[in-house]
Structure formats: C-alpha cells, structure tokens
Design an enzyme around this catalytic site. Structure first.
Site, PDB file in Angstrom:
ATOM      1  N   HIS A  52      20.777  15.244  13.354  1.00 55.32           N
ATOM      2  CA  HIS A  52      21.506  16.493  13.124  1.00 55.32           C
ATOM      3  C   HIS A  52      22.985  16.173  12.943  1.00 55.32           C
ATOM      4  O   HIS A  52      23.462  15.118  13.390  1.00 55.32           O
ATOM      5  CB  HIS A  52      21.338  17.422  14.316  1.00 55.32           C
ATOM      6  CG  HIS A  52      19.973  18.026  14.432  1.00 55.32           C
ATOM      7  ND1 HIS A  52      19.718  19.095  15.254  1.00 55.32           N
ATOM      8  CD2 HIS A  52      18.795  17.721  13.836  1.00 55.32           C
ATOM      9  CE1 HIS A  52      18.444  19.434  15.166  1.00 55.32           C
ATOM     10  NE2 HIS A  52      17.852  18.595  14.312  1.00 55.32           N
ATOM     11  N   GLU A  54      25.624  17.246  14.426  1.00 58.64           N
ATOM     12  CA  GLU A  54      26.349  17.005  15.670  1.00 58.64           C
ATOM     13  C   GLU A  54      26.085  15.601  16.208  1.00 58.64           C
ATOM     14  O   GLU A  54      27.024  14.899  16.614  1.00 58.64           O
ATOM     15  CB  GLU A  54      25.917  18.009  16.758  1.00 58.64           C
ATOM     16  CG  GLU A  54      26.150  19.457  16.397  1.00 58.64           C
ATOM     17  CD  GLU A  54      24.927  20.147  15.835  1.00 58.64           C
ATOM     18  OE1 GLU A  54      24.691  21.316  16.196  1.00 58.64           O
ATOM     19  OE2 GLU A  54      24.202  19.530  15.020  1.00 58.64           O
ATOM     20  N   CYS A  85      21.147  18.879  20.607  1.00 61.08           N
ATOM     21  CA  CYS A  85      22.554  18.634  20.314  1.00 61.08           C
ATOM     22  C   CYS A  85      23.446  19.047  21.469  1.00 61.08           C
ATOM     23  O   CYS A  85      24.421  18.361  21.790  1.00 61.08           O
ATOM     24  CB  CYS A  85      22.949  19.349  19.029  1.00 61.08           C
ATOM     25  SG  CYS A  85      22.156  18.619  17.569  1.00 61.08           S
TER      26      CYS A  85
END
Length: 149
Positions: A52, A54, A85
C-alpha cells in the site's frame, strides 16, 4: 508548506498508481518540512498485498534516515488508512497522520472503526482527515467507475 500543498503531492503519487492500473492512493512522509519519501500503491504490480502507499512510503523514509522510527514525521495519504497501514504507522512512531478521503469500508481512523481511540496501543498519532477530500475521493471514484465500464 501547508497540509493542502503536501496532499497535492500525495495526489500526484495517486495518479501514478492510476496510470499503472493500481488503486490510486498516494502518500508522502515529511520530517521538519523536508519530504523523506513519496510512494503509491503497488499491490497489483508487485503481487504484494502489503504494498500500500503508506507502507511503501514508510519503507522508503525509514531507509532514507536509516531508522525504523519516524518520530516527528507526518504522513500525508490520499485515503484513510486500513488496519495494516495504521499498525505500520504506530510501529514507525509517525507523529501526525493527515488523510484525504474517508474509507467507509476499511478505514480505521473514524470510518469503519476508530482504532486511534483504542487504549491498547503504545503510540497514537495526531490525526486529521478530510484534507482535499473532494479531490482525493474523485480520483478513486473515477478509477472504480472506469474499471466497471
């Protein structure tokens, strides 16, 4: 620079995701006014569910400063973080989390659940949501609309 200015940079990262048919989410990590990292979603391209925006930004920032702790840093992300995350944000000791669009399905900073209000964590970042919310929501809505057609 303002929160809006940094979020605009995160939106540029989200557009990079969109160009390669990834869910368009972008992230920027800033420390003392300096951008440590910029990243976007790569889960599909890398066949990696942890890739992801992040997580990618945290990995790059930690490498850049040679420290897995990012104390004092601010993470700007175009979409409210998921549980994975948010866990990485806590472990990295990121001081501030600024996000754009709320995620009613998997967002854990006020939408589907309020993990930041749980007392079981040893670190809680300051959180601000809704920065450039319309722009951050639009890129996601457009992406999924185009994907369906």
């Amino acid at each position: 620079m303002s929160d809006e200015s940094f979020m605009k940079l995160a939106l540029l990262e989200a557009r990079k995701s969109k160009e390669i048919k990834e869910v368009p989410v972008g992230a920027i990590i800033v420390l003392n006014g300096e951008i440590l990292s910029q990243a976007h979603n790569l889960s599909i391209s890398k066949n990696d569910p942890t890739s992801h925006a992040e997580i990618n930004a945290i990995r790059l920032a930690a490498k850049r400063i040679s420290n897995y702790r990012l104390s004092g840093a601010t993470l700007y992300v175009t979409l409210e973080p998921c549980a994975m995350c948010y866990g990485a944000i806590i472990h990295a000791r990121i001081s501030k989390l600024i996000f754009g669009a709320y995620d009613l399905k998997t967002g854990v900073c006020g939408s589907s659940i309020n993990l930041h209000k749980k007392e079981c964590f040893n670190h809680t970042p300051e959180i601000k949501g809704g920065v450039l919310e319309e722009d951050c929501s639009k890129i996601l809505k457009d992406f999924f609309r185009d994907k369906r057609s």
